[in-house]
Design a protein around this motif. Structure first.
Motif, mmCIF file in Angstrom:
data_model
loop_
_atom_site.group_PDB
_atom_site.id
_atom_site.type_symbol
_atom_site.label_atom_id
_atom_site.label_comp_id
_atom_site.label_asym_id
_atom_site.label_seq_id
_atom_site.Cartn_x
_atom_site.Cartn_y
_atom_site.Cartn_z
ATOM 1 N N TYR A 81 44.689 41.078 42.358
ATOM 2 C CA TYR A 81 43.764 40.856 41.253
ATOM 3 C C TYR A 81 42.678 39.845 41.617
ATOM 4 O O TYR A 81 41.535 39.958 41.158
ATOM 5 N N VAL A 82 43.001 38.859 42.427
ATOM 6 C CA VAL A 82 41.967 37.923 42.896
ATOM 7 C C VAL A 82 40.889 38.683 43.670
ATOM 8 O O VAL A 82 39.692 38.516 43.437
ATOM 9 N N HIS A 83 41.336 39.519 44.606
ATOM 10 C CA HIS A 83 40.377 40.287 45.407
ATOM 11 C C HIS A 83 39.596 41.269 44.533
ATOM 12 O O HIS A 83 38.385 41.432 44.710
ATOM 13 N N LYS A 84 40.271 41.906 43.597
ATOM 14 C CA LYS A 84 39.594 42.870 42.718
ATOM 15 C C LYS A 84 38.517 42.182 41.886
ATOM 16 O O LYS A 84 37.399 42.695 41.742
ATOM 17 N N CYS A 85 38.841 41.015 41.334
ATOM 18 C CA CYS A 85 37.860 40.260 40.546
ATOM 19 C C CYS A 85 36.648 39.891 41.391
ATOM 20 O O CYS A 85 35.501 40.002 40.946
ATOM 21 N N ALA A 86 36.900 39.434 42.625
ATOM 22 C CA ALA A 86 35.800 39.015 43.486
ATOM 23 C C ALA A 86 34.968 40.200 43.949
ATOM 24 O O ALA A 86 33.732 40.152 43.925
ATOM 25 N N ALA A 87 35.621 41.267 44.373
ATOM 26 C CA ALA A 87 34.913 42.417 44.930
ATOM 27 C C ALA A 87 34.134 43.184 43.873
ATOM 28 O O ALA A 87 33.039 43.694 44.141
ATOM 29 N N GLU A 88 34.688 43.258 42.658
ATOM 30 C CA GLU A 88 34.069 44.062 41.606
ATOM 31 C C GLU A 88 33.363 43.212 40.557
ATOM 32 O O GLU A 88 32.856 43.742 39.570
ATOM 33 N N HIS A 89 33.343 41.887 40.778
ATOM 34 C CA HIS A 89 32.663 40.964 39.858
ATOM 35 C C HIS A 89 33.144 41.178 38.422
ATOM 36 O O HIS A 89 32.349 41.301 37.485
ATOM 37 N N LEU A 90 34.460 41.218 38.251
ATOM 38 C CA LEU A 90 35.037 41.484 36.943
ATOM 39 C C LEU A 90 34.856 40.295 36.008
ATOM 40 O O LEU A 90 35.044 39.143 36.406
ATOM 41 N N SER A 91 34.499 40.587 34.772
ATOM 42 C CA SER A 91 34.547 39.565 33.738
ATOM 43 C C SER A 91 36.012 39.322 33.378
ATOM 44 O O SER A 91 36.910 40.073 33.788
ATOM 45 N N VAL A 92 36.261 38.274 32.590
ATOM 46 C CA VAL A 92 37.632 38.004 32.155
ATOM 47 C C VAL A 92 38.152 39.177 31.328
ATOM 48 O O VAL A 92 39.312 39.584 31.466
ATOM 49 N N THR A 93 37.294 39.749 30.478
ATOM 50 C CA THR A 93 37.706 40.888 29.664
ATOM 51 C C THR A 93 38.083 42.069 30.543
ATOM 52 O O THR A 93 39.085 42.754 30.299
ATOM 53 N N ALA A 94 37.283 42.320 31.586
ATOM 54 C CA ALA A 94 37.586 43.426 32.494
ATOM 55 C C ALA A 94 38.883 43.162 33.260
ATOM 56 O O ALA A 94 39.658 44.086 33.523
ATOM 57 N N LEU A 95 39.127 41.910 33.638
ATOM 58 C CA LEU A 95 40.382 41.553 34.310
ATOM 59 C C LEU A 95 41.572 41.824 33.390
ATOM 60 O O LEU A 95 42.594 42.379 33.823
ATOM 61 N N LYS A 96 41.455 41.459 32.130
ATOM 62 C CA LYS A 96 42.540 41.706 31.180
ATOM 63 C C LYS A 96 42.833 43.200 31.081
ATOM 64 O O LYS A 96 44.002 43.612 31.038
ATOM 65 N N ARG A 97 41.778 43.998 31.036
ATOM 66 C CA ARG A 97 41.960 45.453 30.980
ATOM 67 C C ARG A 97 42.686 45.947 32.226
ATOM 68 O O ARG A 97 43.577 46.790 32.147
ATOM 69 N N SER A 98 42.300 45.416 33.368
ATOM 70 C CA SER A 98 42.905 45.845 34.627
ATOM 71 C C SER A 98 44.391 45.488 34.669
ATOM 72 O O SER A 98 45.221 46.292 35.114
ATOM 73 N N ILE A 99 44.723 44.303 34.184
ATOM 74 C CA ILE A 99 46.124 43.883 34.163
ATOM 75 C C ILE A 99 46.916 44.717 33.171
ATOM 76 O O ILE A 99 48.045 45.146 33.449
ATOM 77 N N ARG A 100 46.331 44.963 31.975
ATOM 78 C CA ARG A 100 47.020 45.787 30.983
ATOM 79 C C ARG A 100 47.258 47.199 31.508
ATOM 80 O O ARG A 100 48.289 47.819 31.219
ATOM 81 N N ALA A 101 46.284 47.719 32.259
ATOM 82 C CA ALA A 101 46.428 49.068 32.806
ATOM 83 C C ALA A 101 47.357 49.095 34.012
ATOM 84 O O ALA A 101 47.640 50.161 34.558
ATOM 85 N N ASP A 102 47.819 47.910 34.451
ATOM 86 C CA ASP A 102 48.743 47.795 35.585
ATOM 87 C C ASP A 102 48.142 48.419 36.837
ATOM 88 O O ASP A 102 48.797 49.178 37.564
ATOM 89 N N ASP A 103 46.882 48.071 37.112
ATOM 90 C CA ASP A 103 46.170 48.651 38.250
ATOM 91 C C ASP A 103 46.876 48.381 39.575
ATOM 92 O O ASP A 103 46.783 49.186 40.507
#
Length: 377
Positions: A156-178
């Motif tokens: 998730y650290v790498h995903k946030c950095a590579a895709e410039h995720l907002s906190v909201t987008a990070l929450k979605r990614s975690i909820r979706a169990d990416d």
């Protein structure tokens, strides 16, 4: 209370000095300096609370004293100080201070000991020093709270950095169990794509299930999920295309819906057509409201052949297709997809109507989701 203040004055002065130094250096590297400061403060609090056996109210008292000494100070509430301590404890086995900055001796950095860090992470993690320090503390807080293993956190650290995720987008990614769904979609990429690296990238790009929680079938005027046909679902996706691309991941650009294909005088229409920059290819998505059927693969295979022969440019890789349906038997799909030579995958999706009450309660309100369409991704 006065005696407690005397007991904690040394801690307040040490933390205050670190804050002032970090604020001075923040103009050069705001986020990295902030994280380094929080790590240092967290380490200091961790060691001092153990050495001096602080009680449960110590950190709140320190926070109140900091607020009085530095009026207008933000981010150093008792809650945040405890989060900094957790941040340090969770990452200290992997974030190693340089010899000039030993937190174990209960000293915070001063003008003679610059904040410099080395990051030691597993080579296979795909997460770098720059990744770690390029995302904000709120991102880190969500990651260490909701991702429990090192591998998952680094993902998730790498995903946030590579895709410039907002906190909201990070929450979605975690909820979706990416993390657990990455590369899990049934597909024939290894056999259908001649370039092995292209196949591996394609496998990593598509998940086995997508959480389309921005689509509320009731708002689309449908009383029952079973009444939602492909066109209604497509309408919801197109109206929220930014959210759909966020769900799909990095590198997708929307080409169009009901994209017209004209081969030999036969009109065909691709439900959703994208271009993926990382894969350098067109991606055709077919939406199906019911469970998977073998016929869907034949239909999509035909679309991909026409796309490659009539739409694909010389520098682009072969087009890839994805069937997005309500439900599937993964073993059956894996078995049937082997007979096709065009690169395809199959995944399922869920909308807000399909999700449990527990998950729905955890989601932001629909107005907040709509606001994302005009906000920062």
């Amino acid at each position: 209370m006065v005696r407690d203040g005397m007991n904690y004055r040394e801690a307040v002065e040490a933390i205050k000095g670190a804050i002032l130094q970090a604020q001075y250096a923040a103009a050069k590297s705001v986020n990295a300096q902030q994280l380094q400061l929080y790590f240092a403060v967290g380490g200091y609090l961790s060691h001092q609370s153990e050495i001096q056996a602080w009680g449960s109210g110590a950190i709140d008292t320190i926070s109140e004293m900091l607020q009085k000494d530095l009026p207008g100070l933000r981010g150093f509430s008792g809650r945040n100080l405890r989060l900094m301590r957790t941040f340090y404890r969770e990452w200290s086995p992997y974030l190693i201070p340089t010899p000039n900055l030993e937190l174990a001796n209960s000293e915070l950095p001063n003008e003679r000991t610059p904040i410099i860090w080395n990051l030691q992470l597993p080579n296979s993690s795909g997460c770098s020093f720059d990744d770690f320090f390029s995302i904000g503390f709120t991102h880190h807080r969500w990651i260490i709270t909701h991702a429990k293993t090192l591998e998952e956190r680094l993902f998730y650290v790498h995903k946030c950095a590579a895709e410039h995720l907002s906190v909201t987008a990070l929450k979605r990614s975690i909820r979706a169990d990416d993390f657990h769904r990455q590369g899990a979609a049934p597909n024939n990429f290894l056999s259908a794509l001649s370039k092995s690296q292209q196949a591996l990238r394609a496998i990593a790009t598509f998940k086995d299930e997508y959480l389309l929680d921005f689509i509320n079938v009731e708002e689309l005027g449908v009383r029952d999920t079973e009444d939602v046909d492909e066109r209604v679902l497509e309408q919801g996706i197109v109206q929220n295309i930014k959210q759909f691309i966020m769900t799909f991941g990095k590198g997708f650009s929307f080409v169009g819906n009901q994209f017209h294909l004209d081969a030999f005088g036969v009109d065909q229409y691709v439900d959703l057509l994208f271009f993926n920059r990382d894969l350098n290819c067109l991606v055709a998505v077919e939406l199906k409201n019911g469970p998977f059927k073998t016929a869907y693969l034949g239909q999509l295979s035909g679309y991909l052949r026409v796309l490659d022969d009539f739409e694909r440019r010389e520098h682009e890789n072969p087009s890839i297709g994805l069937v997005l349906c309500r439900d599937m038997n993964t073993a059956f799909v894996d078995y049937m997809i082997r007979d096709y030579t065009m690169p395809m995958g199959v995944a399922t999706y869920k909308t807000s109507k399909d999700m449990s009450h527990e998950l729905l309660d955890a989601l932001p309100p629909i107005d907040a989701l709509k606001a994302l369409l005009e906000g920062d991704t």
